[in-house]
Structures are given as C-alpha cells and as structure tokens.
Write an enzyme that holds these catalytic residues in place. Structure first.
Site, mmCIF file in Angstrom:
data_model
loop_
_atom_site.group_PDB
_atom_site.id
_atom_site.type_symbol
_atom_site.label_atom_id
_atom_site.label_comp_id
_atom_site.label_asym_id
_atom_site.label_seq_id
_atom_site.Cartn_x
_atom_site.Cartn_y
_atom_site.Cartn_z
ATOM 1 N N PRO A 6 21.923 -47.644 -4.234
ATOM 2 C CA PRO A 6 21.704 -48.601 -3.136
ATOM 3 C C PRO A 6 22.362 -48.154 -1.832
ATOM 4 O O PRO A 6 22.072 -48.693 -0.772
ATOM 5 C CB PRO A 6 22.320 -49.906 -3.647
ATOM 6 C CG PRO A 6 23.027 -49.592 -4.904
ATOM 7 C CD PRO A 6 22.641 -48.229 -5.360
ATOM 8 N N ASP B 198 -4.143 -46.173 3.779
ATOM 9 C CA ASP B 198 -3.126 -47.055 3.181
ATOM 10 C C ASP B 198 -2.295 -47.775 4.226
ATOM 11 O O ASP B 198 -2.050 -47.231 5.294
ATOM 12 C CB ASP B 198 -2.095 -46.221 2.400
ATOM 13 C CG ASP B 198 -2.498 -45.972 0.979
ATOM 14 O OD1 ASP B 198 -3.430 -46.627 0.522
ATOM 15 O OD2 ASP B 198 -1.867 -45.121 0.333
ATOM 16 N N ARG C 202 0.699 -40.640 -6.435
ATOM 17 C CA ARG C 202 -0.619 -41.100 -5.978
ATOM 18 C C ARG C 202 -1.084 -40.371 -4.725
ATOM 19 O O ARG C 202 -2.272 -40.387 -4.394
ATOM 20 C CB ARG C 202 -0.674 -42.622 -5.810
ATOM 21 C CG ARG C 202 0.191 -43.169 -4.716
ATOM 22 C CD ARG C 202 0.185 -44.686 -4.707
ATOM 23 N NE ARG C 202 -1.063 -45.256 -4.207
ATOM 24 C CZ ARG C 202 -1.436 -45.254 -2.934
ATOM 25 N NH1 ARG C 202 -0.679 -44.685 -2.019
ATOM 26 N NH2 ARG C 202 -2.576 -45.821 -2.554
ATOM 27 N N GLU D 195 28.525 -49.575 -13.400
ATOM 28 C CA GLU D 195 29.154 -49.894 -12.114
ATOM 29 C C GLU D 195 28.936 -48.831 -11.042
ATOM 30 O O GLU D 195 28.840 -49.113 -9.858
ATOM 31 C CB GLU D 195 30.654 -50.101 -12.315
ATOM 32 C CG GLU D 195 31.018 -51.486 -12.774
ATOM 33 C CD GLU D 195 30.439 -52.583 -11.882
ATOM 34 O OE1 GLU D 195 30.775 -52.595 -10.689
ATOM 35 O OE2 GLU D 195 29.678 -53.419 -12.391
HETATM 36 N N1 ADE Z 1 20.408 -48.389 -8.148
HETATM 37 C C1 ADE Z 1 20.756 -49.694 -8.139
HETATM 38 N N2 ADE Z 1 20.148 -50.345 -7.143
HETATM 39 C C2 ADE Z 1 19.389 -49.430 -6.463
HETATM 40 C C3 ADE Z 1 18.541 -49.488 -5.321
HETATM 41 N N3 ADE Z 1 18.330 -50.612 -4.655
HETATM 42 N N4 ADE Z 1 17.942 -48.349 -4.940
HETATM 43 C C4 ADE Z 1 18.160 -47.191 -5.593
HETATM 44 N N5 ADE Z 1 18.956 -47.074 -6.662
HETATM 45 C C5 ADE Z 1 19.573 -48.181 -7.111
#
Ligand code: ADE
Length: 223
Positions: free
Chosen positions: A86, A164, A150, A113
C-alpha cells in the site's frame, strides 16, 4: 511475457489462471504464469518465513531470506521486480501499458503485518492498487496481471482496448444492445441511424461529457 508470482498462498491463484480470458491467454502462449510458494525456500527446518519485529510491536514480519533465495532462483537479466505494498506508486492504465513491454515480471506478495525493509532493495518498482489495506499482495498481483495481460497482442480484439476507459485519458462511451426499447428506456436514435461519422462524433462527445461529470481530474491532467 512471463509473470512469476511469489506468495505464501498459491491456491488463491487457482481461479485466476483457470478461467476466461487469462486461461485462454495462457493456452495461446501469450503469457506464462508461474506461482511460487516462497515458503519452499526457507532455509530453517520448520520452514518459517516470518519472525517478531526488532524493537517490539504488533504482528509478524516477513524475513528476507526466503524471498531473496526464491528471487535468486528465478531472476534473469530480463526480470523486472514489482513489490506489492500500500506504500507503492498508485497503479493505473498508463503503468499497465508500460509494463506490457517487459519480458519477465516478478511480483512479490507480502502478507501479515509487513515485510523486512531489506526486501524493498530487490524491487524495481513498488505498486499499490489503491489507498486501502488488504490482507496481502495476492489480490493486487492478480489485478495488475489481469490489466497487463488483456493488453498483450492477440489476447482480446485490438479495438476493445484502444477505446478503453483511461486508455486515452477519457472514460469510455456508453454502449447498448438489443432491444432498442427496454421498459421504456430507449437506445439513442443516432446509434440506430447507421451513420458512422455521426456515431463516432456522438461517442466522442459522450466520452468528454462522462469524464467531465465523473472524473474531472482526468481532463485536468490532460492539460
Ligand atoms: N498489500 C496490502 N494492501 C495493498 C494495496 N492496497 N496495494 C498493493 N499491495 C497491498
């Protein structure tokens, strides 16, 4: 293209590789997908892949050794390594299009974690699929692989992705099929006219209108 995915949960990928367009792309040879359980590379007798964080704190942290050894076993000069997190750059259609040029993509899925900070040194790119936290990188790796595959030559009809949403910085135009009148909701007259130039103009105007209404940020980005 070859995609290797490192995960602790290989079964999560069963459906992804055995259905629909991705299945056909594999059968045609447009893409080869290999799923690796990096637990197999753990060099301790109990095949442990995580441990407590130095300095204390909640949760377990993925250890570098199994992931480094797994990458050493599959990496070549053509490999491009992506870490799913994230904290990464937010994935979008432009990045998907750029990634179609890679010969070999390796994706590393974290879980629990977090992962030991030294694992970051392996990555050419860290990617996030959005500002929310998932239980691991497995779903993001499937989302990203799907959007790349794709776009590969011959996987879907060229026309389907040239227009697209996002491909040209605009959302896609609305489409209709039979019947022309469904419960009083009518298909726009122009689409029944057979006048190709008018249809093309109408679709382009709809793309602009839609994008302004729903994603004005895309228009601004285009400058
Ligand atoms: N791992 C946990 N959440 C994630 C996300 N939003 N994007 C990429 N990898 C992740």
């Amino acid at each position: 293209m070859k995609i290797d995915i490192l995960t602790l949960f290989p079964n999560m990928f069963d459906g992804f590789i055995s259905e629909s367009i991705i299945k056909r792309a594999i059968e045609k040879g447009s893409v080869e997908i290999n799923i690796h359980n990096f637990r197999d590379y753990a060099d301790n007798p109990h095949k442990r892949v995580d441990d407590y964080p130095y300095g204390g704190g909640e949760g377990m942290v993925l250890m570098p050794q199994p992931i480094f050894d797994c990458i050493d076993a599959i990496k070549t000069d053509d490999s491009f390594i992506i870490l799913l997190t994230p904290q990464g750059v937010q994935f979008n259609q432009k990045i998907a299009t750029e990634l179609t040029l890679k010969k070999h993509i390796i994706m590393v899925c974290g879980h629990y974690e977090g992962f030991d900070e030294r694992i970051r040194s392996l990555a050419d790119l860290e990617l996030s699929i959005g500002d929310y936290v998932l239980t691991g990188g497995e779903l993001p790796s499937m989302v990203i692989s799907d959007s790349i595959i794709r776009l590969l030559d011959g996987v879907i009809k060229e026309d389907s992705h040239v227009k697209d949403s996002f491909q040209e910085g605009l959302l896609d135009y609305p489409v209709y099929t039979h019947p022309a009148d469904f419960r009083g909701m009518k298909v726009p007259e122009v689409l029944l006219s057979g006048h190709h130039e008018n249809i093309r103009k109408w679709r382009y105007n709809e793309q602009i209108k839609r994008t302004k209404e729903r994603r004005p940020d895309l228009i601004k980005k285009e400058g």
